[in-house]
Design a protein around this motif. Structure first.
Motif, PDB file in Angstrom:
ATOM      1  N   ASP A  47       0.840  -1.207   0.000  1.00 19.77           N
ATOM      2  CA  ASP A  47       0.000   0.000   0.000  1.00 19.77           C
ATOM      3  C   ASP A  47       0.870   1.250   0.000  1.00 19.77           C
ATOM      4  OD1 ASP A  47      -2.350  -1.596   0.514  1.00 19.77           O
ATOM      5  OD2 ASP A  47      -1.742  -1.677   2.609  1.00 19.77           O
ATOM      6  N   ARG A  48       0.469   2.214  -0.819  1.00 25.54           N
ATOM      7  CA  ARG A  48       1.126   3.522  -0.835  1.00 25.54           C
ATOM      8  C   ARG A  48       0.066   4.599  -0.722  1.00 25.54           C
ATOM      9  NH1 ARG A  48       6.352   3.456  -2.582  1.00 25.54           N
ATOM     10  NH2 ARG A  48       6.973   1.511  -3.599  1.00 25.54           N
ATOM     11  N   VAL A  49       0.321   5.575   0.130  1.00 19.80           N
ATOM     12  CA  VAL A  49      -0.585   6.727   0.193  1.00 19.80           C
ATOM     13  C   VAL A  49       0.216   8.009   0.242  1.00 19.80           C
ATOM     14  CG1 VAL A  49      -2.585   5.637   1.318  1.00 19.80           C
ATOM     15  CG2 VAL A  49      -0.765   6.589   2.724  1.00 19.80           C
ATOM     16  N   GLU A  50      -0.358   9.046  -0.307  1.00 19.61           N
ATOM     17  CA  GLU A  50       0.203  10.381  -0.162  1.00 19.61           C
ATOM     18  C   GLU A  50      -0.905  11.235   0.433  1.00 19.61           C
ATOM     19  OE1 GLU A  50       2.430  12.801  -3.390  1.00 19.61           O
ATOM     20  OE2 GLU A  50       0.443  13.715  -3.174  1.00 19.61           O
ATOM     21  N   ILE A  51      -0.601  11.813   1.568  1.00 19.78           N
ATOM     22  CA  ILE A  51      -1.595  12.635   2.252  1.00 19.78           C
ATOM     23  C   ILE A  51      -1.184  14.099   2.136  1.00 19.78           C
ATOM     24  CG2 ILE A  51      -2.753  13.072   4.472  1.00 19.78           C
ATOM     25  CD1 ILE A  51      -3.228  10.222   3.760  1.00 19.78           C
ATOM     26  N   SER A  52      -2.088  14.952   1.678  1.00 19.42           N
ATOM     27  CA  SER A  52      -1.821  16.391   1.658  1.00 19.42           C
ATOM     28  C   SER A  52      -2.753  17.075   2.639  1.00 19.42           C
ATOM     29  CB  SER A  52      -2.015  17.014   0.278  1.00 19.42           C
ATOM     30  OG  SER A  52      -2.311  16.076  -0.685  1.00 19.42           O
ATOM     31  N   VAL A  53      -2.208  18.053   3.315  1.00 21.22           N
ATOM     32  CA  VAL A  53      -2.969  18.733   4.361  1.00 21.22           C
ATOM     33  C   VAL A  53      -2.801  20.242   4.264  1.00 21.22           C
ATOM     34  CG1 VAL A  53      -3.373  18.873   6.860  1.00 21.22           C
ATOM     35  CG2 VAL A  53      -2.409  16.802   5.911  1.00 21.22           C
ATOM     36  N   LYS A  54      -3.891  20.920   4.573  1.00 21.50           N
ATOM     37  CA  LYS A  54      -3.798  22.366   4.779  1.00 21.50           C
ATOM     38  C   LYS A  54      -4.731  22.738   5.926  1.00 21.50           C
ATOM     39  CE  LYS A  54      -7.319  23.621   1.373  1.00 21.50           C
ATOM     40  NZ  LYS A  54      -7.622  24.408   0.162  1.00 21.50           N
ATOM     41  N   ARG A  55      -4.533  23.958   6.415  1.00 18.91           N
ATOM     42  CA  ARG A  55      -5.455  24.465   7.437  1.00 18.91           C
ATOM     43  C   ARG A  55      -6.173  25.663   6.837  1.00 18.91           C
ATOM     44  NH1 ARG A  55      -0.527  25.110  11.338  1.00 18.91           N
ATOM     45  NH2 ARG A  55       0.224  25.656   9.273  1.00 18.91           N
ATOM     46  N   GLU A  56      -7.428  25.785   7.180  1.00 22.28           N
ATOM     47  CA  GLU A  56      -8.192  26.885   6.581  1.00 22.28           C
ATOM     48  C   GLU A  56      -9.173  27.489   7.569  1.00 22.28           C
ATOM     49  OE1 GLU A  56     -10.011  24.983   3.189  1.00 22.28           O
ATOM     50  OE2 GLU A  56     -11.307  23.749   4.440  1.00 22.28           O
ATOM     51  N   GLY A  57      -9.593  28.686   7.229  1.00 24.09           N
ATOM     52  CA  GLY A  57     -10.596  29.368   8.043  1.00 24.09           C
ATOM     53  C   GLY A  57     -10.008  29.956   9.310  1.00 24.09           C
ATOM     54  N   ASN A  59     -10.519  29.148  12.453  1.00 20.44           N
ATOM     55  CA  ASN A  59     -10.047  28.231  13.491  1.00 20.44           C
ATOM     56  C   ASN A  59      -8.989  27.261  12.962  1.00 20.44           C
ATOM     57  OD1 ASN A  59     -11.770  26.779  11.927  1.00 20.44           O
ATOM     58  ND2 ASN A  59     -12.858  25.781  13.613  1.00 20.44           N
ATOM     59  N   ARG A  60      -8.438  27.580  11.771  1.00 24.11           N
ATOM     60  CA  ARG A  60      -7.339  26.791  11.224  1.00 24.11           C
ATOM     61  C   ARG A  60      -7.696  25.305  11.167  1.00 24.11           C
ATOM     62  NH1 ARG A  60      -4.814  29.231   8.457  1.00 24.11           N
ATOM     63  NH2 ARG A  60      -2.676  28.602   8.814  1.00 24.11           N
ATOM     64  N   SER A  61      -8.897  25.029  10.708  1.00 27.19           N
ATOM     65  CA  SER A  61      -9.331  23.637  10.688  1.00 27.19           C
ATOM     66  C   SER A  61      -8.643  22.873   9.551  1.00 27.19           C
ATOM     67  CB  SER A  61     -10.842  23.550  10.554  1.00 27.19           C
ATOM     68  OG  SER A  61     -11.252  24.173   9.362  1.00 27.19           O
ATOM     69  N   VAL A  62      -8.523  21.585   9.778  1.00 20.58           N
ATOM     70  CA  VAL A  62      -7.779  20.709   8.887  1.00 20.58           C
ATOM     71  C   VAL A  62      -8.625  20.324   7.676  1.00 20.58           C
ATOM     72  CG1 VAL A  62      -6.838  18.360   8.709  1.00 20.58           C
ATOM     73  CG2 VAL A  62      -6.344  19.749  10.715  1.00 20.58           C
ATOM     74  N   LYS A  63      -7.957  20.300   6.529  1.00 27.22           N
ATOM     75  CA  LYS A  63      -8.573  19.743   5.330  1.00 27.22           C
ATOM     76  C   LYS A  63      -7.509  18.850   4.714  1.00 27.22           C
ATOM     77  CE  LYS A  63     -11.052  19.860   1.334  1.00 27.22           C
ATOM     78  NZ  LYS A  63     -12.165  18.914   1.315  1.00 27.22           N
ATOM     79  N   CYS A  64      -7.852  17.606   4.422  1.00 26.15           N
ATOM     80  CA  CYS A  64      -6.834  16.755   3.824  1.00 26.15           C
ATOM     81  C   CYS A  64      -7.398  15.924   2.684  1.00 26.15           C
ATOM     82  CB  CYS A  64      -6.143  15.880   4.869  1.00 26.15           C
ATOM     83  SG  CYS A  64      -7.117  14.589   5.579  1.00 26.15           S
ATOM     84  N   ALA A  65      -6.486  15.525   1.804  1.00 23.37           N
ATOM     85  CA  ALA A  65      -6.834  14.702   0.661  1.00 23.37           C
ATOM     86  C   ALA A  65      -5.772  13.614   0.538  1.00 23.37           C
ATOM     87  CB  ALA A  65      -6.887  15.542  -0.606  1.00 23.37           C
ATOM     88  N   PHE A  66      -6.092  12.581  -0.208  1.00 17.89           N
ATOM     89  CA  PHE A  66      -5.098  11.508  -0.363  1.00 17.89           C
ATOM     90  C   PHE A  66      -5.064  11.013  -1.796  1.00 17.89           C
ATOM     91  CE2 PHE A  66      -7.202   7.319  -0.860  1.00 17.89           C
ATOM     92  CZ  PHE A  66      -8.533   7.692  -0.735  1.00 17.89           C
ATOM     93  N   LYS A  67      -3.938  10.426  -2.111  1.00 18.46           N
ATOM     94  CA  LYS A  67      -3.763   9.737  -3.383  1.00 18.46           C
ATOM     95  C   LYS A  67      -3.032   8.449  -3.064  1.00 18.46           C
ATOM     96  CE  LYS A  67      -1.490  12.798  -5.945  1.00 18.46           C
ATOM     97  NZ  LYS A  67      -1.002  13.551  -7.128  1.00 18.46           N
ATOM     98  N   GLY A  68      -3.049   7.535  -3.995  1.00 19.11           N
ATOM     99  CA  GLY A  68      -2.236   6.346  -3.763  1.00 19.11           C
ATOM    100  C   GLY A  68      -2.830   5.110  -4.379  1.00 19.11           C
ATOM    101  N   GLU A  69      -2.170   4.013  -4.069  1.00 19.20           N
ATOM    102  CA  GLU A  69      -2.599   2.709  -4.560  1.00 19.20           C
ATOM    103  C   GLU A  69      -2.487   1.740  -3.413  1.00 19.20           C
ATOM    104  OE1 GLU A  69      -0.460   1.128  -7.914  1.00 19.20           O
ATOM    105  OE2 GLU A  69      -0.519   3.102  -8.855  1.00 19.20           O
ATOM    106  N   GLY A  70      -3.488   0.914  -3.286  1.00 19.42           N
ATOM    107  CA  GLY A  70      -3.401  -0.048  -2.204  1.00 19.42           C
ATOM    108  C   GLY A  70      -4.626  -0.929  -2.180  1.00 19.42           C
TER     109      GLY A  70
END
Ligand code: ZN
Length: 152
Positions: A47-57, A59-70
């Motif tokens: 399994d491989r994943v790439e997680i990207s994260v940013k904070r927004e708004g 209250n600096r809330s988390v938003k994340c997305a992923f890519k990968g194969e597994g």
């Protein structure tokens, strides 16, 4: 929370939830404005994943997305995770990660784990697959650590 330890099979309903996330992963792809990207690899399964994260708004809330194969468990777990932490402050996301890890390892879980995530509890019956379910979470944890270093 129903779990049949005896049969060694994932409950049919839970299997359906996992397959649904696998077929239509939520938050899959690139995240515009990502602050950090971290890759994770599970050599046991490939399994491989790439997680990207940013904070927004405000209250600096988390938003994340992923890519990968597994495998379906890894991909479904990643999909559920992105939904679970979205809109929460980083500290809360870390709490959820800690709780989910404890749950998967059969340790005392400090938070109630509900909704789609419950479907992954059955994976505990397959010790070799626990790493598949945990990979996105440990990778997100690394990403949040990096985020902290950046803002320090
Ligand atoms: Zn896997």
């Amino acid at each position: 929370m129903s779990m049949d330890r005896g049969t060694g099979n994932l409950d049919a309903l839970y299997r359906e939830v996992i397959l649904d996330h696998h077929r239509s992963p939520r938050n899959y792809g690139d995240l515009s404005g990502a602050e950090v990207k971290v890759e994770g690899y599970n050599p046991l399964c490939g399994d491989r994943v790439e997680i990207s994260v940013k904070r927004e708004g405000q209250n600096r809330s988390v938003k994340c997305a992923f890519k990968g194969e597994g495998c379906s468990i890894c991909m479904a777990s990643a999909s559920m995770m992105t939904e679970e932490v979205e809109g929460k402050p980083a500290e809360k996301a870390e709490e959820i990660i800690t709780a989910f890890r404890a749950l998967m390892k059969g340790e005392e879980c400090p938070l109630a784990v509900e909704g789609d995530l419950e479907s992954l509890v059955g994976v505990r019956n397959f010790p070799v697959r626990i790493k598949c379910a945990l990979l996105p979470w440990t990778t997100l944890n690394d990403a949040l650590e990096k985020l902290k270093e950046k803002s320090a």
